[in-house]
Design an enzyme around this catalytic site. Structure first.
Site, short mmCIF file in Angstrom:
data_model
loop_
_atom_site.label_atom_id
_atom_site.label_comp_id
_atom_site.label_asym_id
_atom_site.label_seq_id
_atom_site.Cartn_x
_atom_site.Cartn_y
_atom_site.Cartn_z
N HIS A 1 0.79 -1.23 0.00
CA HIS A 1 0.00 0.00 0.00
C HIS A 1 0.82 1.28 0.00
O HIS A 1 0.27 2.38 0.02
CB HIS A 1 -0.97 -0.01 1.20
N GLY B 1 -7.18 11.53 8.62
CA GLY B 1 -7.92 10.50 7.89
C GLY B 1 -7.91 10.76 6.40
O GLY B 1 -7.73 9.86 5.58
N ARG C 1 -6.15 16.33 3.37
CA ARG C 1 -5.64 17.08 4.52
C ARG C 1 -4.12 16.93 4.62
O ARG C 1 -3.43 17.87 5.00
CB ARG C 1 -6.27 16.56 5.82
N ARG D 1 -3.61 4.22 -4.36
CA ARG D 1 -5.02 4.43 -3.98
C ARG D 1 -5.32 5.90 -3.62
O ARG D 1 -6.24 6.16 -2.82
CB ARG D 1 -5.41 3.56 -2.77
N ARG E 1 -2.09 10.50 15.14
CA ARG E 1 -3.30 10.69 14.32
C ARG E 1 -3.88 12.06 14.64
O ARG E 1 -3.90 12.49 15.81
CB ARG E 1 -4.30 9.57 14.65
N ILE E 2 -4.33 12.77 13.61
CA ILE E 2 -5.04 14.04 13.82
C ILE E 2 -6.37 13.93 13.07
O ILE E 2 -6.41 13.88 11.84
CB ILE E 2 -4.20 15.25 13.35
N GLY E 3 -7.44 13.85 13.83
CA GLY E 3 -8.73 13.58 13.21
C GLY E 3 -9.86 14.39 13.80
O GLY E 3 -9.64 15.41 14.46
N SER E 4 -11.07 13.91 13.54
CA SER E 4 -12.24 14.59 14.12
C SER E 4 -13.03 13.57 14.95
O SER E 4 -12.84 12.36 14.84
CB SER E 4 -13.12 15.17 13.01
N GLU F 1 -14.78 8.31 17.56
CA GLU F 1 -14.09 8.39 16.27
C GLU F 1 -13.95 6.95 15.80
O GLU F 1 -14.63 6.08 16.33
CB GLU F 1 -12.75 9.13 16.39
N MET F 2 -13.09 6.65 14.84
CA MET F 2 -13.11 5.30 14.29
C MET F 2 -11.73 4.66 14.07
O MET F 2 -11.64 3.66 13.37
CB MET F 2 -13.91 5.30 12.97
N GLU F 3 -10.68 5.21 14.65
CA GLU F 3 -9.35 4.72 14.31
C GLU F 3 -8.38 4.45 15.46
O GLU F 3 -7.51 3.57 15.33
CB GLU F 3 -8.66 5.73 13.35
N SER G 1 -16.13 17.70 15.85
CA SER G 1 -16.78 18.18 14.63
C SER G 1 -18.31 18.09 14.71
O SER G 1 -19.02 18.67 13.91
CB SER G 1 -16.31 17.37 13.42
N ASP G 2 -18.81 17.34 15.69
CA ASP G 2 -20.26 17.24 15.87
C ASP G 2 -20.54 16.74 17.28
O ASP G 2 -19.62 16.29 17.97
CB ASP G 2 -20.89 16.29 14.82
N ARG H 1 -14.46 23.37 9.91
CA ARG H 1 -13.63 22.23 10.31
C ARG H 1 -12.19 22.46 9.91
O ARG H 1 -11.27 22.18 10.66
CB ARG H 1 -14.14 20.94 9.66
N1 HPA Z 1 -18.95 9.06 14.75
C1 HPA Z 1 -17.84 8.44 14.38
N2 HPA Z 1 -16.75 9.06 14.00
C2 HPA Z 1 -16.79 10.40 13.96
C3 HPA Z 1 -17.92 11.12 14.32
C4 HPA Z 1 -19.06 10.42 14.73
O1 HPA Z 1 -20.10 11.00 15.08
N3 HPA Z 1 -17.66 12.43 14.15
C5 HPA Z 1 -16.39 12.51 13.72
N4 HPA Z 1 -15.86 11.29 13.60
#
Ligand code: HPA
Length: 236
Positions: A6, A23, A27, A46, A90-93, A183-185, A207-208, A221
């Protein structure tokens, strides 16, 4: 064993010891274009763009991780195991689970809780909660102090599902595991760091909010993201 499936790069020296991973590969490009000098592109497989450059005198690589644990699991494993990377930040939301977190707050992950089988399947841990690296977190805290940017040290939920049908379940996870955001990571990143005896950390911008249902626009954002990026870049 490089290049890897990869990351199409023959020269290990073109990747820095510290990698910042948003992610979104766009960015990564934004960071390279706006903050780094002497930039070289180190991956485009990719469209998962990666760039190495200098932040002041410090060599740093920025590369997208993609979304979710399988994706960051692949890229962080290859960087750690085949390209000599020692630190990944990692720098994410994230989405807030707690009323105490407002939009644009910057969260420093101390521990990641997950229902994911990633760490168990990998053979590294059967725990549901994995820690971030303390040395990296201390450096991040110092950088944030200097920049006068408040951090919110938190347990986060690394979820496999963005569109959970019963989204109210977040309340149970908040109560039972103390997770303040989702988040997811992170969990997979921390599992890889543990497996390979490397260091990993994670900064997130809210972010939310699952509590108030507020959300940010992509422009907002981007600006909030800049704060977090400066903390990460100044920590290395
Ligand atoms: N769920 C999962 N991951 C996220 C979210 C969320 O609401 N907002 C930003 N990353």
């Amino acid at each position: 064993m490089i290049p890897t499936p990869h990351i199409d790069l023959e020269d290990q020296n073109l990747i820095a010891k510290t990698v910042l991973m948003p992610g979104d590969p766009l960015r990564a490009k934004y960071i390279a274009d706006n903050f780094l000098t002497k930039v070289v592109q180190i991956n485009n497989v990719r469209n998962m763009w990666g760039f190495t450059g200098y932040y002041g005198k410090k060599k740093v690589t920025v590369m997208g991780s993609g979304m979710g644990m399988p994706s960051i699991g692949i890229y962080s494993y290859e960087l750690f195991n085949f390209y000599g990377v020692e630190n990944i930040i990692r720098i994410g939301s994230c989405g807030a689970y707690s009323e105490d977190l407002n939009l644009y707050d910057v969260v420093l992950v101390e521990q990641a809780f997950s229902e994911s089988s990633y760490a168990k399947t990998m053979g590294v841990s059967s725990r549901k909660i994995l820690p971030a690296n303390k040395t990296l977190n201390n450096k991040i805290k110092k950088a944030a102090e200097k920049l006068n940017i408040p951090l919110h040290p938190s347990i986060v939920h690394s979820s496999d599902v963005f569109y959970r049908l019963n989204f109210e379940e977040y309340k149970l996870i908040h109560e039972k595991y103390g997770a303040n955001a989702v988040e997811m990571e992170s969990f997979a990143l921390f599992a890889n760091a543990k497996a390979l005896k490397k260091r990993a950390a994670c900064l997130l911008t809210v972010s939310d909010s699952l509590v108030t249902h507020e959300a940010t626009t992509s422009q907002e954002r981007q600006e909030a993201f800049t704060k977090m990026m400066e903390v990460a870049l100044n920590s290395i």
